[in-house]
Design a protein around this motif. Structure first.
Motif, PDB file in Angstrom:
ATOM      1  N   ASP A 181     -30.776  14.501  18.701  1.00  0.00           N
ATOM      2  CA  ASP A 181     -31.235  14.931  20.039  1.00  0.00           C
ATOM      3  C   ASP A 181     -32.484  14.159  20.441  1.00  0.00           C
ATOM      4  OD1 ASP A 181     -29.253  16.947  20.096  1.00  0.00           O
ATOM      5  OD2 ASP A 181     -30.574  18.337  19.022  1.00  0.00           O
ATOM      6  N   ARG A 182     -33.389  13.998  19.477  1.00  0.00           N
ATOM      7  CA  ARG A 182     -34.642  13.290  19.788  1.00  0.00           C
ATOM      8  C   ARG A 182     -34.369  11.819  20.098  1.00  0.00           C
ATOM      9  NH1 ARG A 182     -39.600  15.948  17.688  1.00  0.00           N
ATOM     10  NH2 ARG A 182     -39.005  18.067  17.176  1.00  0.00           N
ATOM     11  N   ARG A 183     -33.437  11.225  19.331  1.00  0.00           N
ATOM     12  CA  ARG A 183     -33.086   9.816  19.616  1.00  0.00           C
ATOM     13  C   ARG A 183     -32.522   9.682  21.023  1.00  0.00           C
ATOM     14  NH1 ARG A 183     -31.305   9.506  14.295  1.00  0.00           N
ATOM     15  NH2 ARG A 183     -29.181  10.085  14.865  1.00  0.00           N
ATOM     16  N   ARG A 184     -31.668  10.655  21.389  1.00  0.00           N
ATOM     17  CA  ARG A 184     -31.081  10.614  22.728  1.00  0.00           C
ATOM     18  C   ARG A 184     -32.159  10.693  23.802  1.00  0.00           C
ATOM     19  NH1 ARG A 184     -25.783  14.537  22.905  1.00  0.00           N
ATOM     20  NH2 ARG A 184     -24.240  12.913  22.722  1.00  0.00           N
ATOM     21  N   VAL A 185     -33.148  11.547  23.582  1.00  0.00           N
ATOM     22  CA  VAL A 185     -34.237  11.678  24.561  1.00  0.00           C
ATOM     23  C   VAL A 185     -34.948  10.334  24.720  1.00  0.00           C
ATOM     24  CG1 VAL A 185     -36.504  12.722  24.982  1.00  0.00           C
ATOM     25  CG2 VAL A 185     -34.605  14.153  24.245  1.00  0.00           C
ATOM     26  N   LEU A 186     -35.252   9.689  23.591  1.00  0.00           N
ATOM     27  CA  LEU A 186     -35.973   8.413  23.662  1.00  0.00           C
ATOM     28  C   LEU A 186     -35.131   7.354  24.377  1.00  0.00           C
ATOM     29  CD1 LEU A 186     -37.640   8.354  20.128  1.00  0.00           C
ATOM     30  CD2 LEU A 186     -38.617   9.096  22.302  1.00  0.00           C
ATOM     31  N   HIS A 187     -33.822   7.372  24.107  1.00  0.00           N
ATOM     32  CA  HIS A 187     -32.938   6.419  24.773  1.00  0.00           C
ATOM     33  C   HIS A 187     -32.888   6.685  26.285  1.00  0.00           C
ATOM     34  CE1 HIS A 187     -29.599   3.765  25.474  1.00  0.00           C
ATOM     35  NE2 HIS A 187     -28.887   4.760  25.989  1.00  0.00           N
ATOM     36  N   LEU A 188     -32.815   7.968  26.652  1.00  0.00           N
ATOM     37  CA  LEU A 188     -32.758   8.317  28.080  1.00  0.00           C
ATOM     38  C   LEU A 188     -34.049   7.917  28.796  1.00  0.00           C
ATOM     39  CD1 LEU A 188     -30.977  11.777  27.779  1.00  0.00           C
ATOM     40  CD2 LEU A 188     -30.123   9.818  29.075  1.00  0.00           C
ATOM     41  N   ILE A 189     -35.182   8.098  28.110  1.00  0.00           N
ATOM     42  CA  ILE A 189     -36.461   7.707  28.724  1.00  0.00           C
ATOM     43  C   ILE A 189     -36.414   6.212  29.062  1.00  0.00           C
ATOM     44  CG2 ILE A 189     -38.936   7.373  28.266  1.00  0.00           C
ATOM     45  CD1 ILE A 189     -38.782   9.937  26.509  1.00  0.00           C
ATOM     46  N   GLN A 190     -35.917   5.428  28.121  1.00  0.00           N
ATOM     47  CA  GLN A 190     -35.828   3.983  28.334  1.00  0.00           C
ATOM     48  C   GLN A 190     -34.900   3.668  29.507  1.00  0.00           C
ATOM     49  OE1 GLN A 190     -37.821   1.935  26.918  1.00  0.00           O
ATOM     50  NE2 GLN A 190     -36.913   0.263  28.117  1.00  0.00           N
ATOM     51  N   GLN A 191     -33.740   4.360  29.527  1.00  0.00           N
ATOM     52  CA  GLN A 191     -32.763   4.127  30.603  1.00  0.00           C
ATOM     53  C   GLN A 191     -33.359   4.456  31.976  1.00  0.00           C
ATOM     54  OE1 GLN A 191     -29.201   6.349  29.561  1.00  0.00           O
ATOM     55  NE2 GLN A 191     -27.972   4.556  30.037  1.00  0.00           N
ATOM     56  N   VAL A 192     -34.031   5.608  32.059  1.00  0.00           N
ATOM     57  CA  VAL A 192     -34.607   6.032  33.341  1.00  0.00           C
ATOM     58  C   VAL A 192     -35.679   5.042  33.791  1.00  0.00           C
ATOM     59  CG1 VAL A 192     -36.049   7.824  34.417  1.00  0.00           C
ATOM     60  CG2 VAL A 192     -34.004   8.468  33.155  1.00  0.00           C
ATOM     61  N   LYS A 193     -36.471   4.557  32.843  1.00  0.00           N
ATOM     62  CA  LYS A 193     -37.507   3.568  33.199  1.00  0.00           C
ATOM     63  C   LYS A 193     -36.855   2.326  33.800  1.00  0.00           C
ATOM     64  CE  LYS A 193     -41.184   4.544  29.927  1.00  0.00           C
ATOM     65  NZ  LYS A 193     -41.640   4.223  28.564  1.00  0.00           N
ATOM     66  N   GLU A 194     -35.776   1.875  33.178  1.00  0.00           N
ATOM     67  CA  GLU A 194     -35.110   0.660  33.678  1.00  0.00           C
ATOM     68  C   GLU A 194     -34.543   0.893  35.077  1.00  0.00           C
ATOM     69  OE1 GLU A 194     -33.899  -0.840  29.204  1.00  0.00           O
ATOM     70  OE2 GLU A 194     -32.307  -0.183  30.559  1.00  0.00           O
ATOM     71  N   ILE A 195     -33.959   2.074  35.277  1.00  0.00           N
ATOM     72  CA  ILE A 195     -33.388   2.385  36.594  1.00  0.00           C
ATOM     73  C   ILE A 195     -34.512   2.479  37.634  1.00  0.00           C
ATOM     74  CG2 ILE A 195     -32.082   4.075  37.942  1.00  0.00           C
ATOM     75  CD1 ILE A 195     -30.639   4.798  35.259  1.00  0.00           C
ATOM     76  N   ASP A 196     -35.627   3.139  37.246  1.00  0.00           N
ATOM     77  CA  ASP A 196     -36.769   3.245  38.173  1.00  0.00           C
ATOM     78  C   ASP A 196     -37.326   1.865  38.522  1.00  0.00           C
ATOM     79  OD1 ASP A 196     -36.534   5.962  38.288  1.00  0.00           O
ATOM     80  OD2 ASP A 196     -38.201   6.400  36.940  1.00  0.00           O
ATOM     81  N   ASN A 197     -37.115   0.921  37.633  1.00  0.00           N
ATOM     82  CA  ASN A 197     -37.573  -0.456  37.917  1.00  0.00           C
ATOM     83  C   ASN A 197     -36.533  -1.242  38.708  1.00  0.00           C
ATOM     84  OD1 ASN A 197     -40.055  -0.236  36.748  1.00  0.00           O
ATOM     85  ND2 ASN A 197     -39.355  -0.843  34.716  1.00  0.00           N
ATOM     86  N   GLY A 198     -35.478  -0.586  39.144  1.00  0.00           N
ATOM     87  CA  GLY A 198     -34.523  -1.217  40.043  1.00  0.00           C
ATOM     88  C   GLY A 198     -33.211  -1.656  39.416  1.00  0.00           C
ATOM     89  N   GLU A 199     -33.046  -1.419  38.118  1.00  0.00           N
ATOM     90  CA  GLU A 199     -31.781  -1.847  37.494  1.00  0.00           C
ATOM     91  C   GLU A 199     -30.640  -0.911  37.854  1.00  0.00           C
ATOM     92  OE1 GLU A 199     -31.306  -2.754  33.339  1.00  0.00           O
ATOM     93  OE2 GLU A 199     -33.210  -3.850  33.403  1.00  0.00           O
ATOM     94  N   PHE A 200     -29.481  -1.488  38.142  1.00  0.00           N
ATOM     95  CA  PHE A 200     -28.299  -0.655  38.380  1.00  0.00           C
ATOM     96  C   PHE A 200     -27.588  -0.491  37.027  1.00  0.00           C
ATOM     97  CE2 PHE A 200     -23.840  -0.053  39.849  1.00  0.00           C
ATOM     98  CZ  PHE A 200     -24.050   1.154  40.496  1.00  0.00           C
ATOM     99  N   PRO A 201     -27.462   0.755  36.562  1.00  0.00           N
ATOM    100  CA  PRO A 201     -26.979   0.946  35.180  1.00  0.00           C
ATOM    101  C   PRO A 201     -25.482   0.721  35.030  1.00  0.00           C
ATOM    102  CG  PRO A 201     -27.395   3.051  36.224  1.00  0.00           C
ATOM    103  CD  PRO A 201     -27.799   2.023  37.218  1.00  0.00           C
ATOM    104  N   HIS A 202     -25.068   0.466  33.790  1.00  0.00           N
ATOM    105  CA  HIS A 202     -23.646   0.368  33.476  1.00  0.00           C
ATOM    106  C   HIS A 202     -23.005   1.736  33.596  1.00  0.00           C
ATOM    107  CE1 HIS A 202     -23.843  -3.731  32.130  1.00  0.00           C
ATOM    108  NE2 HIS A 202     -24.898  -3.443  31.401  1.00  0.00           N
ATOM    109  N   LYS A 203     -21.685   1.716  33.821  1.00  0.00           N
ATOM    110  CA  LYS A 203     -20.937   2.975  33.838  1.00  0.00           C
ATOM    111  C   LYS A 203     -20.845   3.474  32.391  1.00  0.00           C
ATOM    112  CE  LYS A 203     -16.929   4.507  36.401  1.00  0.00           C
ATOM    113  NZ  LYS A 203     -15.914   4.099  37.336  1.00  0.00           N
ATOM    114  N   PRO A 204     -21.168   4.743  32.139  1.00  0.00           N
ATOM    115  CA  PRO A 204     -21.071   5.215  30.753  1.00  0.00           C
ATOM    116  C   PRO A 204     -19.619   5.415  30.324  1.00  0.00           C
ATOM    117  CG  PRO A 204     -21.751   6.989  32.196  1.00  0.00           C
ATOM    118  CD  PRO A 204     -21.662   5.764  33.053  1.00  0.00           C
ATOM    119  N   LEU A 205     -19.419   5.745  29.056  1.00  0.00           N
ATOM    120  CA  LEU A 205     -18.049   5.841  28.517  1.00  0.00           C
ATOM    121  C   LEU A 205     -17.216   6.934  29.175  1.00  0.00           C
ATOM    122  CD1 LEU A 205     -18.070   5.357  24.643  1.00  0.00           C
ATOM    123  CD2 LEU A 205     -16.748   4.124  26.380  1.00  0.00           C
TER     124      LEU A 205
END
Ligand code: SF4
Length: 232
Positions: A181-205
């Motif tokens: 769960d903690r790893r997922r949180v850290l990964h999500l934080i990174q993802q949200v930061k990238e999106i906030d910086n303007g990246e359009f994310p990949h479609k998840p599985l």
């Protein structure tokens, strides 16, 4: 739950609710992040029932709800009634403080915890979804892990888990987040930061596309590279 509004100011860090949105689908977070959000009435009702004094009547709570949401419509009464009935015999978690702001500078996240009991040192999240058959929903495991990161950093109270009140089901569960769960949180934080910086994310599985209001915009944005190839 917790806080229904998404962080718009990067200096404030990332709202835990944003992590949950990105957990459902990072693209949904991309589309939602600039849309103003309103606090959900259902959440307010569950919160009120969860924090109400024992023996509070439907009339009393409805009166209070009108002060919180003057625009509330009469058809929400049945939801209040259902919650009251569900929680009638539930072991409601006690509290001495409610709506507690927590933050982790280290992780760059913040949120609003529903209940804290000073004598027991217990924290509680109030949810307005039905309870799963066992344990808690995956998104609540992530919420719990994110809130614990904040609580641990504050250092005031040491606790391995958080209570989750599923008000609509009248069920209270205790959850201790795992390293996953903690790893997922850290990964999500990174993802949200990238999106906030303007990246359009990949479609998840396995995205929840069948009940997504952005499916048209998502389809337009996604296949840029494919349409480029087809034009050639
Ligand atoms: S359509 Fe599917 S992939 Fe696109 S934003 Fe919605 S849930 Fe995500």
């Amino acid at each position: 739950m917790t806080e229904p509004c998404y962080s718009k100011n990067p200096d404030n860090g990332i709202a835990i609710s944003s992590l949950i949105r990105a957990f459902h689908c990072p693209r949904q977070y991309f589309f939602y992040k600039d849309i103003p959000s309103k606090p959900a009435i259902q959440y307010s009702i569950c919160k009120l029932v969860s924090c109400a004094e024992k023996g509070s009547t439907e009339e009393e709570l409805w009166y209070t709800l009108h002060m919180i949401h003057p625009e509330i419509s009469e058809d929400k009464r049945h939801f209040l009634r259902d919650c009251l009935m569900a929680m009638e015999h539930a072991p409601v978690r006690p509290w001495t403080e409610t709506d507690i702001s927590v933050r982790s500078e280290r992780a760059g996240i913040h949120g609003l915890l529903d209940k804290y009991h000073a004598q027991n040192g217990e924290y509680t999240l109030t949810r307005c979804t039905m309870a799963p058959k066992t344990g808690c929903w995956a998104e609540d495991a992530i919420r719990t892990a994110a809130f614990l990161l904040c609580i641990e950093e504050a250092g005031a109270v040491k606790t391995p888990g958080i209570y989750i009140e599923y008000v609509r089901s009248g069920i209270i569960r205790y959850y201790e987040p795992t390293p996953k769960d903690r790893r997922r949180v850290l990964h999500l934080i990174q993802q949200v930061k990238e999106i906030d910086n303007g990246e359009f994310p990949h479609k998840p599985l396995n995205p929840p596309c069948s009940r997504c209001r952005f499916s048209d915009r998502c389809a337009q944005n996604a296949p840029r590279r494919l349409s480029f190839l087809l034009k050639k």
